[in-house]
Structure formats: C-alpha cells, structure tokens
Design a protein around this motif. Sequence first.
Motif, PDB file in Angstrom:
ATOM      1  N   GLY A  70       0.787  -1.228   0.000  1.00  0.00           N
ATOM      2  CA  GLY A  70       0.000   0.000   0.000  1.00  0.00           C
ATOM      3  C   GLY A  70       0.815   1.272   0.000  1.00  0.00           C
ATOM      4  N   LYS A  71       2.145   1.159  -0.018  1.00  0.00           N
ATOM      5  CA  LYS A  71       2.984   2.356  -0.014  1.00  0.00           C
ATOM      6  C   LYS A  71       3.241   2.827  -1.434  1.00  0.00           C
ATOM      7  N   ARG A  72       3.200   4.140  -1.633  1.00  0.00           N
ATOM      8  CA  ARG A  72       3.543   4.715  -2.923  1.00  0.00           C
ATOM      9  C   ARG A  72       5.062   4.887  -2.991  1.00  0.00           C
ATOM     10  N   LEU A  73       5.657   4.369  -4.066  1.00  0.00           N
ATOM     11  CA  LEU A  73       7.107   4.323  -4.155  1.00  0.00           C
ATOM     12  C   LEU A  73       7.720   5.695  -4.422  1.00  0.00           C
ATOM     13  N   ARG A  74       8.690   6.045  -3.574  1.00  0.00           N
ATOM     14  CA  ARG A  74       9.464   7.275  -3.722  1.00  0.00           C
ATOM     15  C   ARG A  74      10.855   6.923  -4.270  1.00  0.00           C
ATOM     16  N   PRO A  75      11.632   7.917  -4.667  1.00  0.00           N
ATOM     17  CA  PRO A  75      12.978   7.607  -5.175  1.00  0.00           C
ATOM     18  C   PRO A  75      13.813   6.780  -4.206  1.00  0.00           C
ATOM     19  N   GLN A  76      13.735   7.064  -2.901  1.00  0.00           N
ATOM     20  CA  GLN A  76      14.517   6.292  -1.936  1.00  0.00           C
ATOM     21  C   GLN A  76      14.023   4.850  -1.834  1.00  0.00           C
ATOM     22  N   ASP A  77      12.724   4.631  -2.080  1.00  0.00           N
ATOM     23  CA  ASP A  77      12.199   3.265  -2.087  1.00  0.00           C
ATOM     24  C   ASP A  77      12.704   2.500  -3.308  1.00  0.00           C
ATOM     25  N   ILE A  78      12.799   3.199  -4.443  1.00  0.00           N
ATOM     26  CA  ILE A  78      13.351   2.577  -5.650  1.00  0.00           C
ATOM     27  C   ILE A  78      14.791   2.146  -5.384  1.00  0.00           C
ATOM     28  N   GLY A  79      15.553   2.998  -4.716  1.00  0.00           N
ATOM     29  CA  GLY A  79      16.929   2.660  -4.366  1.00  0.00           C
ATOM     30  C   GLY A  79      17.004   1.432  -3.472  1.00  0.00           C
ATOM     31  N   MET A  80      16.087   1.326  -2.499  1.00  0.00           N
ATOM     32  CA  MET A  80      16.079   0.163  -1.615  1.00  0.00           C
ATOM     33  C   MET A  80      15.774  -1.114  -2.383  1.00  0.00           C
ATOM     34  N   LEU A  81      14.816  -1.053  -3.321  1.00  0.00           N
ATOM     35  CA  LEU A  81      14.492  -2.226  -4.126  1.00  0.00           C
ATOM     36  C   LEU A  81      15.691  -2.646  -4.976  1.00  0.00           C
ATOM     37  N   ALA A  82      16.418  -1.657  -5.495  1.00  0.00           N
ATOM     38  CA  ALA A  82      17.631  -1.977  -6.246  1.00  0.00           C
ATOM     39  C   ALA A  82      18.667  -2.634  -5.339  1.00  0.00           C
ATOM     40  N   ALA A  83      18.750  -2.164  -4.089  1.00  0.00           N
ATOM     41  CA  ALA A  83      19.746  -2.696  -3.145  1.00  0.00           C
ATOM     42  C   ALA A  83      19.501  -4.163  -2.824  1.00  0.00           C
ATOM     43  N   ILE A  84      18.246  -4.608  -2.889  1.00  0.00           N
ATOM     44  CA  ILE A  84      17.958  -6.017  -2.589  1.00  0.00           C
ATOM     45  C   ILE A  84      17.777  -6.837  -3.866  1.00  0.00           C
ATOM     46  N   GLY A  85      18.134  -6.243  -5.008  1.00  0.00           N
ATOM     47  CA  GLY A  85      18.228  -7.005  -6.241  1.00  0.00           C
ATOM     48  C   GLY A  85      16.994  -7.061  -7.108  1.00  0.00           C
TER      49      GLY A  85
END
Length: 426
Positions: A167-182
């Motif tokens: 339910g969270k709307r993705l922000r730039p920092q969230d995109i970075g976190m998703l990239a960090a976990i592959g």
Amino acid sequence: MGKLNDCFSQPAKMLTLNEAVARFSENIVSVCKAEKVKLASAEGRIIFSDIISSINVPPHNNSAVDGFAIYHDDLNVSGTTTLPIRGRAVAGGNFIENPERGQAIQIFTGAPIPQTTKALSPDTIFMIEDVVVDGDKVILPEGQMKGANIRMAGEDVKKGDTVINCGKRLRPQDIGMLAAIGYSKVKVRAPLKVAIFSTGDEICDPGEKIRSAQIFDINRYSLMSLLRKLGCKVNDMGILPDDKDAIRESIKSASRNNDLLLTSGGVSMGEEDHVRTAINELGKLHFWNLLIKPGRPIALGYVNDDDREVPVIALPGNPVAVMVTFVRIARPLVLLLSGSLDIHPNYFSIPSAFSLTKKKGRREWLRVSLVKDQENNLKVQKFPFDGSGILSSMVSSDGLVELSEDIVKVSEGDLVDFLPFSEVLN
C-alpha cells in the motif's frame, strides 16, 4: 444492494469530516489488480504486497572509508603504531592473500574486509587522512576505537526484513532500496481508471468560441490534473450534452471500462437534473450533508456494471469548493480504491498572522500563504477574500488552514493546522 450502497447511503445525521472519512476507510477496498513493472519506471506506483528482502544489505562486512585495515590488538597501548603494508583490497575485488596479524592492508571504500577464517579478520580501519605512509609502512595514531569505519553485513537490511509495506507509494529512496535487494521488476497496483465528465450548456472547453452567458470549464481540467498527480489513468469524457438519454448512455458506457466516475457542479436535487436521474436508474446516488465550509453539495453513489459496483463522486461546482473537497474527501476515496493505505495528510502547526471568528460545529478551510515576520519566523496569512468561486485565491496561496469543529475563534499568534498544497497535490 451492495457494499457501496451501505458505505455511501445518506447518513441519518450531518457528519463531521472525520466521521465521513472513517466510514470510507472501513468499507472501501482497492479495485486495482496487480501488475509487474520495471524498477526504473516504478516511481510513484503503489506496492501490491509487502516486499521482503532475501539478502543482507550490505552482503558482507566492508569498509566505509579509504584507508588501512588492521587488527586492533596490534596497536600499541600508547603512542603511534607502525605496521608493514601488505596488499590492497578494492571494491568489487577479492583479496586472495591471508590478512595476517601485525600487518596493514590498504583498503578502499566498499571493499569487503579480507578474512583469514570466518571468525578472524581485520577489525578496525583507519582513514587515509589520519595516517602517515612511509614507503611500504604506515604509521597509525593512537586512540582509534575497535570496529571503527567498518560496515557490518546486514547493518542496513537483514535477510527476511520487510523493507516496504503493502500500500505504499514508491518514492525515489524506495526505488533505491528495491535496487539494493536485487529487484529489477516489482509488483504494483495497476493505475486506477477514472472517467471524468462535465454537463451543462453554460460551460464550454477552453479554446472553443465562448457564447454569451457561458464560462470555460474550469473544474474538469483541475480535477484531471489532481487525479493524474495521484497516479490515476484519466478518461476525459468531455462535456456531455444536456440530454437525459445521452447522459445515461455515456455514464453506462464509462462504467464498463473505468473504476470510478467523477463529476462536479452538475448534480443537484432539482427536477431537471439528468445526471442524478441517470445514476439512480443505473445504480444509486446519495447526497451527503457534511458540516464543512466550503464544500456543499457532495453526492456519493455507484453505477451497476454486471457484477461490479462502480463508485461515483459528484463534487460541488465552485472552483475553490471543488478543489478543497477533492483534497479532503475525494482524495482519500481515490487513494483507497487505488490500494494506498496512506490516506491522511500531514499538518504542520504554524502561528497565525490573522484573527477571525467562526461558527462552532463546522469544519472550515482557509486559503493561506506563508509569510515571515520581522524575526524571520514563518506564519500563515489568510487570503483577503473568502468566496468559493475565487480561483485566484488558490493560485496565490501555499496551502489551507483547517479549523476543526470546536474552534470558534483564531487570534494572531495562535497555532493553527496548516496543510501545504505540496502535501496533497503531489
């Protein structure tokens, strides 16, 4: 009748804003299905389900700085320590030599900490700026703490951690976190499909030749922009002809391909209201009496589409009222239908630069601008005119002050609840 009829049915009493939003929150669920999108294009999308990391971040102990890795027990108790330099460890590379005691390894930011065994490896790093390199030796100052400048595996994220909630709307920092976990792709909610229309011979589209007694259609364009800011896919139905059958067929057709119908200004209790008649033939429309200003009338309902109930929101006609009621009433509904769980905006307590009295028992919104006093402190100043048709007041303002039902007076210097447009229009 279905759940939407129970949710939107006319209350037995006039409701406060909080009571109305609570009623929506308890009954509205998302209608948007899941879809996978590339991570690079996922910003602003709503996460479909919890994201759980399958790895540690960082994946290994590594250096936070450029410098020298050593064993802390090799340092002299007092004074400097001189150690021979044996090898280099770089980011992305493997250090193939055993890091023996009594040696210093030159290491760069992000490089894995070299290991002799799983349990034994250099445990302290000196920054390059703090040491003196003398040929093949390095002179280390005293006083360094054990473990300094080492980032431990899993220090940021541990395997099994929930990193982003459903339910969270993705922000730039969230995109970075998703990239960090592959993640290269992510499962998100499909955009909410919203059909929007206007009615009435008194309005025409900008760019058309305007006739006497006509005005340009303001609200449809404002609402389309507001919807797109929330990530909706907007279907512009234009201005419907003032004909009962045409309106009914247009609404029926729109309900087949959209998740929500939105209009403003064209719904009333009058006998010749073709929109209200059409919606009641296809479903049900309820007029709500809310204790708010500006913002009446508001109607909520639904249109049947086979086994679906497609929600309908009808907002007031005045440009200011339509934007205010969208922000505080339609927006939570749109977000809930979209799958977002974050429907409540953040307010900021700021001193008032104005005074006024208001009616008790009614929630009111004032258009305000941020100003600075002689001490450079921020305050909010009320726009001089209150009319709900004065759109220039919204253009000139930075946000709204929301006055709750129990407030009857505001004096200069009182703390008031300020809602910046940036909080709700993005």
